[in-house]
Design a protein around this motif. Structure first.
Motif, PDB file in Angstrom:
ATOM      1  N   ARG A 150     -21.718-106.369 -55.083  1.00  0.00           N
ATOM      2  CA  ARG A 150     -20.739-105.328 -54.798  1.00  0.00           C
ATOM      3  C   ARG A 150     -19.319-105.905 -54.832  1.00  0.00           C
ATOM      4  O   ARG A 150     -18.404-105.311 -55.397  1.00  0.00           O
ATOM      5  CB  ARG A 150     -21.039-104.706 -53.433  1.00  0.00           C
ATOM      6  N   ASP A 153     -18.179-106.598 -58.303  1.00  0.00           N
ATOM      7  CA  ASP A 153     -17.832-105.342 -58.962  1.00  0.00           C
ATOM      8  C   ASP A 153     -16.407-104.936 -58.585  1.00  0.00           C
ATOM      9  O   ASP A 153     -15.611-104.522 -59.432  1.00  0.00           O
ATOM     10  CB  ASP A 153     -18.839-104.270 -58.527  1.00  0.00           C
ATOM     11  N   ARG A 154     -16.080-105.084 -57.314  1.00  0.00           N
ATOM     12  CA  ARG A 154     -14.728-104.773 -56.827  1.00  0.00           C
ATOM     13  C   ARG A 154     -13.700-105.663 -57.525  1.00  0.00           C
ATOM     14  O   ARG A 154     -12.645-105.207 -57.931  1.00  0.00           O
ATOM     15  CB  ARG A 154     -14.685-105.009 -55.315  1.00  0.00           C
ATOM     16  N   LEU A 156     -13.983-107.093 -60.404  1.00  0.00           N
ATOM     17  CA  LEU A 156     -13.865-106.697 -61.803  1.00  0.00           C
ATOM     18  C   LEU A 156     -12.904-105.512 -61.949  1.00  0.00           C
ATOM     19  O   LEU A 156     -12.148-105.433 -62.921  1.00  0.00           O
ATOM     20  CB  LEU A 156     -15.246-106.330 -62.358  1.00  0.00           C
ATOM     21  N   GLY A 157     -12.930-104.622 -60.958  1.00  0.00           N
ATOM     22  CA  GLY A 157     -12.008-103.495 -60.974  1.00  0.00           C
ATOM     23  C   GLY A 157     -10.567-103.963 -60.862  1.00  0.00           C
ATOM     24  O   GLY A 157      -9.673-103.435 -61.524  1.00  0.00           O
ATOM     25  N   GLU A 175     -14.265-110.921 -69.457  1.00  0.00           N
ATOM     26  CA  GLU A 175     -15.012-111.130 -68.208  1.00  0.00           C
ATOM     27  C   GLU A 175     -16.403-111.675 -68.507  1.00  0.00           C
ATOM     28  O   GLU A 175     -17.090-111.170 -69.402  1.00  0.00           O
ATOM     29  CB  GLU A 175     -15.145-109.800 -67.456  1.00  0.00           C
ATOM     30  N   GLU A 200     -27.834-104.665 -64.281  1.00  0.00           N
ATOM     31  CA  GLU A 200     -27.819-103.203 -64.293  1.00  0.00           C
ATOM     32  C   GLU A 200     -26.562-102.691 -63.600  1.00  0.00           C
ATOM     33  O   GLU A 200     -25.967-101.703 -64.010  1.00  0.00           O
ATOM     34  CB  GLU A 200     -29.070-102.689 -63.588  1.00  0.00           C
ATOM     35  N   ILE A 201     -26.146-103.395 -62.550  1.00  0.00           N
ATOM     36  CA  ILE A 201     -24.964-102.956 -61.809  1.00  0.00           C
ATOM     37  C   ILE A 201     -23.670-103.438 -62.470  1.00  0.00           C
ATOM     38  O   ILE A 201     -22.714-102.685 -62.608  1.00  0.00           O
ATOM     39  CB  ILE A 201     -25.033-103.456 -60.348  1.00  0.00           C
ATOM     40  N   LEU A 202     -23.633-104.686 -62.890  1.00  0.00           N
ATOM     41  CA  LEU A 202     -22.373-105.248 -63.390  1.00  0.00           C
ATOM     42  C   LEU A 202     -22.205-105.104 -64.903  1.00  0.00           C
ATOM     43  O   LEU A 202     -21.084-105.057 -65.396  1.00  0.00           O
ATOM     44  CB  LEU A 202     -22.264-106.721 -63.000  1.00  0.00           C
ATOM     45  N   SER A 203     -23.299-105.052 -65.621  1.00  0.00           N
ATOM     46  CA  SER A 203     -23.305-105.051 -67.096  1.00  0.00           C
ATOM     47  C   SER A 203     -22.144-105.867 -67.687  1.00  0.00           C
ATOM     48  O   SER A 203     -21.202-105.330 -68.231  1.00  0.00           O
ATOM     49  CB  SER A 203     -23.339-103.640 -67.678  1.00  0.00           C
ATOM     50  N   LEU A 204     -22.277-107.167 -67.572  1.00  0.00           N
ATOM     51  CA  LEU A 204     -21.271-108.109 -68.058  1.00  0.00           C
ATOM     52  C   LEU A 204     -21.907-109.070 -69.048  1.00  0.00           C
ATOM     53  O   LEU A 204     -23.127-109.218 -69.070  1.00  0.00           O
ATOM     54  CB  LEU A 204     -20.762-108.962 -66.896  1.00  0.00           C
TER      55      LEU A 204
ATOM     56  N   ARG B 146     -15.048 -99.501 -61.610  1.00  0.00           N
ATOM     57  CA  ARG B 146     -15.644-100.459 -60.696  1.00  0.00           C
ATOM     58  C   ARG B 146     -15.466-100.042 -59.239  1.00  0.00           C
ATOM     59  O   ARG B 146     -14.590 -99.224 -58.921  1.00  0.00           O
ATOM     60  CB  ARG B 146     -14.995-101.842 -60.901  1.00  0.00           C
ATOM     61  N   SER B 147     -16.231-100.686 -58.385  1.00  0.00           N
ATOM     62  CA  SER B 147     -16.152-100.441 -56.949  1.00  0.00           C
ATOM     63  C   SER B 147     -14.706-100.546 -56.470  1.00  0.00           C
ATOM     64  O   SER B 147     -14.013-101.492 -56.806  1.00  0.00           O
ATOM     65  CB  SER B 147     -17.023-101.474 -56.232  1.00  0.00           C
ATOM     66  N   GLN B 149     -12.237 -98.598 -57.282  1.00  0.00           N
ATOM     67  CA  GLN B 149     -11.275 -97.928 -58.163  1.00  0.00           C
ATOM     68  C   GLN B 149     -11.368 -96.419 -57.964  1.00  0.00           C
ATOM     69  O   GLN B 149     -12.432 -95.887 -57.644  1.00  0.00           O
ATOM     70  CB  GLN B 149     -11.559 -98.272 -59.630  1.00  0.00           C
ATOM     71  N   GLN B 162     -20.124 -96.857 -67.043  1.00  0.00           N
ATOM     72  CA  GLN B 162     -20.735 -96.615 -65.736  1.00  0.00           C
ATOM     73  C   GLN B 162     -19.688 -96.451 -64.634  1.00  0.00           C
ATOM     74  O   GLN B 162     -18.574 -96.947 -64.736  1.00  0.00           O
ATOM     75  CB  GLN B 162     -21.649 -97.778 -65.393  1.00  0.00           C
ATOM     76  N   ARG B 182     -22.969 -94.100 -60.001  1.00  0.00           N
ATOM     77  CA  ARG B 182     -23.399 -94.633 -58.699  1.00  0.00           C
ATOM     78  C   ARG B 182     -22.376 -94.352 -57.589  1.00  0.00           C
ATOM     79  O   ARG B 182     -22.694 -94.432 -56.432  1.00  0.00           O
ATOM     80  CB  ARG B 182     -23.602 -96.152 -58.779  1.00  0.00           C
TER      81      ARG B 182
END
Lengths: 269, 243
Positions: A150, A153-154, A156-157, A175, A200-204, B146-147, B149, B162, B182
């Motif tokens: 998680r 993911d943050r 990456l945003g 990335e 599946e969550i990050l797809s990087l 992303r989380s 955002q 996604q 999600r």
């Protein structure tokens, strides 16, 4: 012009500094002149991992404040003469770094170096922001565990919206995912997220998987980047990562448990 | 690598919600009493909330009210008056002196004041225009959301990548997510009950249309991880699997 690589994660304790040391050493060992910068002002660690803590005189903050020049602060690595370390200050905090100051130092470094590895502090505050702001590439270090995923993911945003490349509408930061402390046997028993779950969550783009290994702790305590321990699984995994980063194609290793491998070998299920 | 390029500020068009206090009585103590009752029902919601007051009804009936007393009463209840609507010239002038902006959205009588208020009103105009230009346009997002955002679209919102857990996507119109959803997705956020939400893989934390919402706990297993569309029917969210 140097390539600026940030090693980041959001979450702490996932292996950013270990990775920064290993990647920087790997690039330098392949003949690329590399500088590695510790952005964790106040919690200086990189110098310990690199085994140069007794040679620190001037640091990153001194250079930014003009109290020392770069050549005075840069420490040449004892194992590889292509590698230089710019340590963080232990007595200051993150406010001592300024966006312009960091930009100036990176610009000066990029005249001389091929790669600049930025070891980001944990969190998403000022230190982490400054470490990633000027990056061209980002290695996102993630543990196979939900909170780490998680936080990555943050991060990456933030890379996608707050970096210099994002603000100037340039090509986005490249990335890469680096999955560390991966233990296939614990994945099999359902205690850890699998590579597929994380992807599946990050797809990087996956740059590599670093297995959970005693050699990492041993190397850290000895002050030698683990990539130099060529016999260890983690050392080999980091060597693969550096090769893949430089464009080589290498199959991913350390995804399956050794037990599973033996079982397969003997035809068991 | 120029450090001096860091921006100092940015002007963005944005929308936010504030309750509108529509007055039918000009007796401030009565208003205060009723308001206190309302607030006690949801103290967290009202605490330090911005509020607009609407005087249209009062002025239609020719009832007078003192803006200064009204505003100080509201502040006393920990509300922040941020706008006046439907006031007459005198009331609007009084509001200006109290630094309360005039919302020209639904006012009767003339809005523009003759003297010093004119330049104050002008900045409002371009904002309105920008809003109208964008309203009809769809916003296209091709990068993962992303989380952490947030994306707000004045019209429809189309996302090809996604949407992560912890991300928030909002649109005044429809939302299309041609990937896994999600995070939180809120369509019709300005109250458009005809807005719909589409996604290829429903794993959302929250879905909402025109303020009517469901959290992931309320989602039935039959629609989880499925391609679905969501719409409103008689104040209820209907989730239908797409074939």
């Amino acid at each position: 012009m140097a390539r600026v690589v940030v090693v980041t994660s959001g979450k702490g304790g996932v292996g950013k500094t270990t990775t920064s040391a290993a990647i920087a050493m790997g690039l330098a060992k392949r003949g690329h002149k590399t500088a590695v910068i510790d952005f964790d002002v106040g919690l200086r660690n990189l110098d310990l991992i690199m085994g140069c803590e007794r040679r620190v005189v001037y640091d990153f903050v001194n250079v930014i404040n003009g109290e020392a020049n770069l050549n005075q602060a840069l420490i040449r690595d004892k194992n590889c003469n292509q590698l230089y370390i710019l340590p963080a200050s232990q007595t200051r905090d993150k406010d001592a770094l300024s966006l312009e100051g960091v930009g100036r130092v990176l610009e000066e470094l990029s005249k001389e170096f091929k790669y600049i590895v930025c070891d980001s502090p944990a969190g998403i505050e000022r230190g982490a922001y400054l470490a990633m702001y000027y990056a061209d590439d980002a290695l996102v270090v993630t543990n196979p565990e939900v909170s780490s995923v998680r936080d990555s993911d943050r991060m990456l945003g933030i890379l996608a919206s707050k970096s210099r490349r994002a603000e100037l509408a340039m090509d986005p930061i490249k990335e890469y995912l680096l999955l560390t402390r991966y233990d296939p046997s614990r994945v099999d028993s359902g205690e850890m997220l699998s590579l597929e779950d994380v992807q599946e969550i990050l797809s990087l783009h996956l740059l590599g998987i670093i297995p959970e290994s005693k050699s990492v702790l041993t190397a850290s305590n000895a002050g030698v980047p683990v990539i130099l321990d060529e016999k260890s699984d983690a050392g080999q995994a980091y060597a693969d990562v550096v090769a893949r980063y430089l464009g080589e194609k290498r199959p991913h290793r350390f995804i399956e448990s050794k037990k599973g491998f033996l079982r397969k070998l003997f035809g068991g299920k | 690598m120029d450090g001096s390029q860091s921006p100092v500020l940015e002007l963005k068009s944005s929308t936010f919600f504030a309750p509108v206090l529509v007055l039918y009585s000009n007796e401030v103590h009565l208003i205060a009493e009723k308001l206190r009752q309302k607030i006690s029902g949801a103290p967290d919601f009202f605490n330090n909330s911005a509020i607009l007051f609407d005087l249209t009804e009062l002025n239609n009936k020719g009832m007078q009210i003192d803006i200064e007393i009204l505003a100080s009463m509201l502040r006393g209840l920990h509300l922040f008056p941020i706008g006046i609507r439907g006031g007459n010239d005198a009331q609007q002038k009084q509001a200006w002196t109290l630094s309360i902006p005039v919302d020209s959205g639904r006012s009767n009588g003339s809005v523009l004041l003759e003297t010093q208020s004119k330049p104050d009103i002008q900045p409002e105009a371009p904002v309105e225009i920008i809003k109208e230009v964008f309203r009809a346009q769809a916003t296209l997002v091709t990068q993962p959301v992303r989380s952490g955002q947030r994306i707000y679209a004045n019209g429809d919102l189309v996302i090809l990548a996604q949407v992560s857990a912890g991300a928030e996507i909002m649109a005044e119109g429809n939302i299309h997510v041609y990937n896994t959803l999600r995070g939180r997705a809120l369509a019709g956020v300005q109250g458009d009950t005809a807005a719909r939400l589409f996604c290829l893989d429903l794993q959302a934390e929250l879905i909402s249309i025109a303020g009517i919402y469901k959290t992931s706990e309320d989602l039935k297993d039959a629609v989880k991880k499925k391609p679905v569309q969501v719409f409103l029917q008689e104040q209820a969210l209907i989730i239908v699997q797409l074939d």
